[in-house]
Design an enzyme around this catalytic site. Structure first.
Site, short mmCIF file in Angstrom:
data_model
loop_
_atom_site.label_atom_id
_atom_site.label_comp_id
_atom_site.label_asym_id
_atom_site.label_seq_id
_atom_site.Cartn_x
_atom_site.Cartn_y
_atom_site.Cartn_z
N TRP A 133 0.86 -1.19 0.00
CA TRP A 133 0.00 0.00 0.00
C TRP A 133 0.90 1.24 0.00
O TRP A 133 1.81 1.33 0.84
CB TRP A 133 -0.86 -0.04 1.27
CG TRP A 133 -1.84 1.05 1.46
CD1 TRP A 133 -2.70 1.56 0.54
CD2 TRP A 133 -2.08 1.77 2.69
NE1 TRP A 133 -3.48 2.55 1.12
CE2 TRP A 133 -3.11 2.69 2.42
CE3 TRP A 133 -1.53 1.71 3.96
CZ2 TRP A 133 -3.61 3.55 3.40
CZ3 TRP A 133 -2.02 2.56 4.94
CH2 TRP A 133 -3.04 3.48 4.66
N ASP A 214 -0.99 -5.46 9.39
CA ASP A 214 -2.01 -4.50 8.97
C ASP A 214 -3.24 -5.31 8.55
O ASP A 214 -3.22 -6.02 7.54
CB ASP A 214 -1.47 -3.68 7.79
CG ASP A 214 -2.44 -2.57 7.37
OD1 ASP A 214 -3.58 -2.57 7.83
OD2 ASP A 214 -2.03 -1.71 6.56
N LYS A 249 -13.82 -0.41 6.16
CA LYS A 249 -14.44 -1.19 5.08
C LYS A 249 -15.48 -2.15 5.63
O LYS A 249 -16.56 -2.27 5.09
CB LYS A 249 -13.39 -2.00 4.32
CG LYS A 249 -11.99 -1.43 4.32
CD LYS A 249 -11.79 -0.38 3.28
CE LYS A 249 -10.39 0.20 3.41
NZ LYS A 249 -10.02 1.13 2.40
C1 LMR Z 1 -6.85 2.03 -0.37
O1 LMR Z 1 -5.80 1.40 -0.38
O2 LMR Z 1 -7.40 2.47 -1.39
C2 LMR Z 1 -7.56 2.27 0.93
O3 LMR Z 1 -6.88 1.69 1.97
C3 LMR Z 1 -7.88 3.69 1.16
C4 LMR Z 1 -6.67 4.50 1.50
O4 LMR Z 1 -6.70 5.18 2.54
O5 LMR Z 1 -5.70 4.50 0.75
#
Ligand code: LMR
Length: 401
Positions: A133, A214, A249
């Site tokens: 991420w 996470d 979510k």
């Molecule tokens: C995402 O990866 O799109 C979600 O976790 C929202 C975010 O805060 O990035």
């Protein structure tokens, strides 16, 4: 008085939320939003769950005060979340060596974890999957961590390169933090098998590493217990671990910013000491948490009938995402887009990574008003019966060159 020069240098837009802003500003009526991980129903809207509406009704009827909450949140919420993540009868719960703290969403939990580790001198290097991420590296770097990465998927992007991953973790130094996605890996949708979780646990134990999990999508993969099974494998007798979880979510409470950080220490005594440091980290950041989202989650989780209904709502969201995966593979195959897309149907969670070039991603956006993140991360939960075909048509053109 002039501002310091740094304040005049614009920061780059966030790779996900900045793109979502750009999508919102796009005037084209046929635009397709596959940016942030947000669940939509087939009409393209993100509904408030019926159990949340009911919990809010009860809370409004009983509302008496807006007093500050404890720095680490209300005890009832903390205990319910701990049991949800680790399991009711878990040894770490029964012994009191796991303690939960309410945090503002999963990002808030990660930041509190990062501050806790830096401020107590408990960690300064964090290892994260490549890819991960995009907020992970920037969050830990801004908290003062040295960020390292371990390989995750093989070149096909469909399988974990287990040997490469374990080999890299084997190079980590004692005390290093290993960031793992509890389930529904973001961005690939590819999760470790039970056997790989066991082997990760072995490396963590041998190298004396500190796992930070996470867990933003518990229940979106295969089920509440199933999605926590991997991290529970790491909670071995005497092992330490941190988990940041989110209800954005799974309760569709995105805007309420509700989540938790769970610290599993070696003993109940150590956990109590760690908790004082968690509270110190929070006090100098946002002081104490907002009340509403946690009250909603507590109301639902503590009432057996509401909880059963929420689990059904969660299963309905999960089933819809998994059905979207099948529909997507069919749509791509029907257009004979080169590549083997079948793995998307077996992946889990909100995301799939298409492995596109920057030029292809830019073309999708500029020519076809289709917004995808980074190297082609798509929010599979964002497909509807009206946007799937336009997306697949656009992808076919872009991939054909
Ligand atoms: C995402 O990866 O799109 C979600 O976790 C929202 C975010 O805060 O990035």
């Amino acid at each position: 008085m002039a501002l310091p020069s740094l304040a005049r240098v614009p920061a780059p837009p966030d790779p996900i939320l900045g793109l979502a802003e750009r999508y919102r500003a796009d005037p084209r009526p046929n635009k397709v939003n596959l940016t942030s991980g947000v669940f939509v129903d087939d009409s393209g809207t993100t509904p408030i769950l019926a159990t949340v509406v009911e919990a809010e009704r009860r809370l409004a009827a009983a509302a008496a005060s807006k007093l500050y909450r404890p720095i680490d949140g209300e005890l009832a919420y903390r205990e319910l979340v701990r049991a949800l993540v680790l399991g009711e009868g878990h040894e770490a719960v029964a012994s009191g060596r796991a303690l939960a703290t309410q945090t503002p969403g999963g990002t808030g939990g990660l930041r509190v974890a990062a501050d806790l580790l830096r401020q107590t001198g408990s960690g300064s290097t964090v290892w994260m999957s490549e890819p991960t991420w995009p907020n992970h590296p920037q969050l830990f770097a801004s908290a003062g961590f040295k960020v390292r990465s371990y390989p995750y998927t093989d070149p096909t992007g469909r399988r974990i390169d287990e040997a490469a991953m374990l080999d890299a973790l084997g190079q980590a130094s004692p005390g290093d933090v290993v960031l793992l996605h509890g389930c529904c890996h973001n961005p690939t949708g590819v999760d470790p098998s039970a056997d790989l979780w066991r082997r990760i646990g072995d490396v963590v134990e041998e190298r004396r590493l500190l796992p930070l999990v996470d867990l933003a999508y518990q229940g979106f993969g295969d089920g509440l217990a199933e999605d926590a099974a991997g991290l529970r494998e790491l909670v071995r007798p005497g092992a330490e671990l941190l988990v940041s979880t989110s209800f954005s979510k799974t309760f569709s409470l995105y805007a309420e910013r509700v989540g938790a950080l769970i610290v599993v220490a070696r003993s109940a005594e150590d956990a109590e000491a760690a908790q004082t440091n968690v509270k110190a980290a929070i006090r100098t950041n946002y002081s104490n948490p907002p009340a509403h989202g946690a009250d909603v989650v507590r109301t639902i989780l503590s009432d057996p009938e509401l909880r059963a209904r929420w689990e059904q709502e969660l299963a309905a969201m999960r089933n819809r995402i998994n059905a979207n995966r099948g529909d997507l593979v069919e749509a791509l195959d029907a257009r004979r887009i080169p590549g083997d897309w079948s793995a998307i149907a077996d992946q889990r969670g909100m995301f799939a990574l298409l492995g596109l070039s920057k030029a292809q991603v830019d073309r999708l956006r500029d020519e076809f008003a289709v917004y995808v993140v980074g190297a082609g991360r798509i929010n599979v939960a964002g497909f509807t019966s009206s946007n799937l075909s336009p997306f697949a048509d656009a992808l076919a053109k872009v991939v054909a060159g």
